[in-house]
Every structure is written in C-alpha cells, then in structure tokens.
Design a protein around this motif. Structure first.
Motif, PDB file in Angstrom:
ATOM      1  N   LYS A   1      37.408  41.572  40.068  1.00  0.00           N
ATOM      2  CA  LYS A   1      38.461  40.611  40.429  1.00  0.00           C
ATOM      3  C   LYS A   1      39.106  39.965  39.205  1.00  0.00           C
ATOM      4  O   LYS A   1      39.827  38.980  39.341  1.00  0.00           O
ATOM      5  CB  LYS A   1      37.881  39.537  41.351  1.00  0.00           C
ATOM      6  CG  LYS A   1      37.425  40.130  42.684  1.00  0.00           C
ATOM      7  CD  LYS A   1      36.908  39.070  43.611  1.00  0.00           C
ATOM      8  CE  LYS A   1      36.478  39.699  44.936  1.00  0.00           C
ATOM      9  NZ  LYS A   1      35.843  38.717  45.814  1.00  0.00           N
TER      10      LYS A   1
ATOM     11  N   GLU B   1      44.555  48.157  34.523  1.00  0.00           N
ATOM     12  CA  GLU B   1      45.198  47.441  33.415  1.00  0.00           C
ATOM     13  C   GLU B   1      44.174  47.005  32.374  1.00  0.00           C
ATOM     14  O   GLU B   1      44.437  47.061  31.167  1.00  0.00           O
ATOM     15  CB  GLU B   1      45.975  46.213  33.927  1.00  0.00           C
ATOM     16  CG  GLU B   1      47.218  46.547  34.717  1.00  0.00           C
ATOM     17  CD  GLU B   1      46.967  46.871  36.193  1.00  0.00           C
ATOM     18  OE1 GLU B   1      47.930  47.126  36.909  1.00  0.00           O
ATOM     19  OE2 GLU B   1      45.795  46.861  36.631  1.00  0.00           O
TER      20      GLU B   1
ATOM     21  N   GLU C   1      36.444  36.360  38.011  1.00  0.00           N
ATOM     22  CA  GLU C   1      37.623  36.427  38.874  1.00  0.00           C
ATOM     23  C   GLU C   1      38.726  35.576  38.264  1.00  0.00           C
ATOM     24  O   GLU C   1      38.508  34.419  37.916  1.00  0.00           O
ATOM     25  CB  GLU C   1      37.273  35.899  40.268  1.00  0.00           C
ATOM     26  CG  GLU C   1      38.438  35.920  41.226  1.00  0.00           C
ATOM     27  CD  GLU C   1      38.089  35.406  42.615  1.00  0.00           C
ATOM     28  OE1 GLU C   1      39.015  35.260  43.419  1.00  0.00           O
ATOM     29  OE2 GLU C   1      36.903  35.145  42.881  1.00  0.00           O
ATOM     30  N   GLY C   2      39.906  36.177  38.105  1.00  0.00           N
ATOM     31  CA  GLY C   2      41.048  35.442  37.565  1.00  0.00           C
ATOM     32  C   GLY C   2      41.476  35.987  36.225  1.00  0.00           C
ATOM     33  O   GLY C   2      41.618  37.192  36.055  1.00  0.00           O
ATOM     34  N   ARG C   3      41.645  35.068  35.249  1.00  0.00           N
ATOM     35  CA  ARG C   3      42.139  35.444  33.928  1.00  0.00           C
ATOM     36  C   ARG C   3      41.161  34.997  32.851  1.00  0.00           C
ATOM     37  O   ARG C   3      40.734  33.844  32.851  1.00  0.00           O
ATOM     38  CB  ARG C   3      43.497  34.792  33.670  1.00  0.00           C
ATOM     39  CG  ARG C   3      44.589  35.251  34.627  1.00  0.00           C
ATOM     40  CD  ARG C   3      45.875  34.459  34.441  1.00  0.00           C
ATOM     41  NE  ARG C   3      46.425  34.529  33.102  1.00  0.00           N
ATOM     42  CZ  ARG C   3      47.237  35.493  32.675  1.00  0.00           C
ATOM     43  NH1 ARG C   3      47.596  36.462  33.485  1.00  0.00           N
ATOM     44  NH2 ARG C   3      47.705  35.474  31.456  1.00  0.00           N
TER      45      ARG C   3
ATOM     46  N   GLU D   1      41.888  39.796  36.588  1.00  0.00           N
ATOM     47  CA  GLU D   1      43.266  40.277  36.571  1.00  0.00           C
ATOM     48  C   GLU D   1      43.792  40.522  35.169  1.00  0.00           C
ATOM     49  O   GLU D   1      44.702  41.330  34.962  1.00  0.00           O
ATOM     50  CB  GLU D   1      44.175  39.236  37.249  1.00  0.00           C
ATOM     51  CG  GLU D   1      43.788  38.943  38.682  1.00  0.00           C
ATOM     52  CD  GLU D   1      44.364  37.625  39.186  1.00  0.00           C
ATOM     53  OE1 GLU D   1      45.145  36.969  38.456  1.00  0.00           O
ATOM     54  OE2 GLU D   1      44.027  37.239  40.311  1.00  0.00           O
ATOM     55  N   TYR D   2      43.241  39.796  34.180  1.00  0.00           N
ATOM     56  CA  TYR D   2      43.796  39.840  32.827  1.00  0.00           C
ATOM     57  C   TYR D   2      42.711  39.474  31.829  1.00  0.00           C
ATOM     58  O   TYR D   2      41.870  38.629  32.099  1.00  0.00           O
ATOM     59  CB  TYR D   2      44.964  38.851  32.722  1.00  0.00           C
ATOM     60  CG  TYR D   2      45.516  38.703  31.334  1.00  0.00           C
ATOM     61  CD1 TYR D   2      46.402  39.647  30.817  1.00  0.00           C
ATOM     62  CD2 TYR D   2      45.149  37.628  30.536  1.00  0.00           C
ATOM     63  CE1 TYR D   2      46.907  39.517  29.531  1.00  0.00           C
ATOM     64  CE2 TYR D   2      45.646  37.486  29.245  1.00  0.00           C
ATOM     65  CZ  TYR D   2      46.523  38.443  28.742  1.00  0.00           C
ATOM     66  OH  TYR D   2      47.011  38.320  27.484  1.00  0.00           O
TER      67      TYR D   2
ATOM     68  N   SER E   1      36.247  47.445  36.394  1.00  0.00           N
ATOM     69  CA  SER E   1      37.486  46.869  35.866  1.00  0.00           C
ATOM     70  C   SER E   1      38.697  47.613  36.419  1.00  0.00           C
ATOM     71  O   SER E   1      38.658  48.814  36.646  1.00  0.00           O
ATOM     72  CB  SER E   1      37.491  46.889  34.335  1.00  0.00           C
ATOM     73  OG  SER E   1      37.168  48.151  33.840  1.00  0.00           O
ATOM     74  N   ILE E   2      39.766  46.849  36.637  1.00  0.00           N
ATOM     75  CA  ILE E   2      41.001  47.432  37.155  1.00  0.00           C
ATOM     76  C   ILE E   2      41.674  48.256  36.056  1.00  0.00           C
ATOM     77  O   ILE E   2      41.348  48.128  34.875  1.00  0.00           O
ATOM     78  CB  ILE E   2      41.957  46.351  37.705  1.00  0.00           C
ATOM     79  CG1 ILE E   2      42.387  45.374  36.599  1.00  0.00           C
ATOM     80  CG2 ILE E   2      41.341  45.613  38.894  1.00  0.00           C
ATOM     81  CD1 ILE E   2      43.489  44.421  37.011  1.00  0.00           C
TER      82      ILE E   2
END
Length: 99
Positions: free
Chosen positions: A49, A82, A18-20, A51-52, A79-80
């Motif tokens: 979760k 992006e 979760e996060g970057r 993000e990058y 995975s999202i």
C-alpha cells in the motif's frame, strides 16, 4: 502521510507501510524502527500500500538493510510497479532482496 503497522512474531518483524515514504515521513519510520531491530533475525517490509518513496525513504531502507546484514535477513515485498521502477533506476534492486 504514512501509516506504519508492525507485526512481530518471535524473531521476525513485518513492517507494513501505507501512503508516502518521503522527506517528511521518513523520520517517522526511522523512529519506529530505531532500537526495535534488536534481536530481529528476519525483517520484512510489505510495501503493498506504499504509493511513493523518495530518496529519504530509500535511505531508511538502506540503513535497515545495513543493520540486518549483521544480524539476519531483510526482504522487501509487494511493491507496486512505480516503486519497483525506482528500485531499478537507483540500483536498489541490486542491494535489497525484493520479492
């Protein structure tokens, strides 16, 4: 910032991120995995979760994949969009098993 949650069940290990996952946080994940892959036959990265991811994060996934090629399987899931695009552009979608 990166939160890492590990769930071990027998020879299966799920790592929820979760996060970057970038230059500053990838050493944290590397440290968390380290020798913990000994005896693991199925490794799952749950990126729901996340993000990058940067090239440093991709390198950690690649090194985990190399370990798992010798002792079992590895799957990247949830995975999202992006992050899926990053996997596609870098060619990682050809190297990793992505669900």
């Amino acid at each position: 910032m990166l939160n890492i949650e590990k769930v071990a069940e027998g020879t299966s290990l799920t790592v929820k991120l979760e996060g970057r996952l970038d230059t500053t946080t990838s050493p944290q994940l590397e440290g968390e995995l380290g020798s913990k892959l000994d005896g693991v036959k199925e490794l799952v990265f749950d990126l729901e979760k996340l993000e990058y991811i940067s090239s440093a994060g991709l390198r950690v996934l690649l090194s985990a994949q190399k370990v798992m090629n010798n002792q079992g399987s590895m799957v990247v899931k949830n995975s999202i969009e992006e992050i899926r695009e990053i996997f596609d552009v870098t060619g990682f979608s050809d190297i990793l098993t992505i669900e």
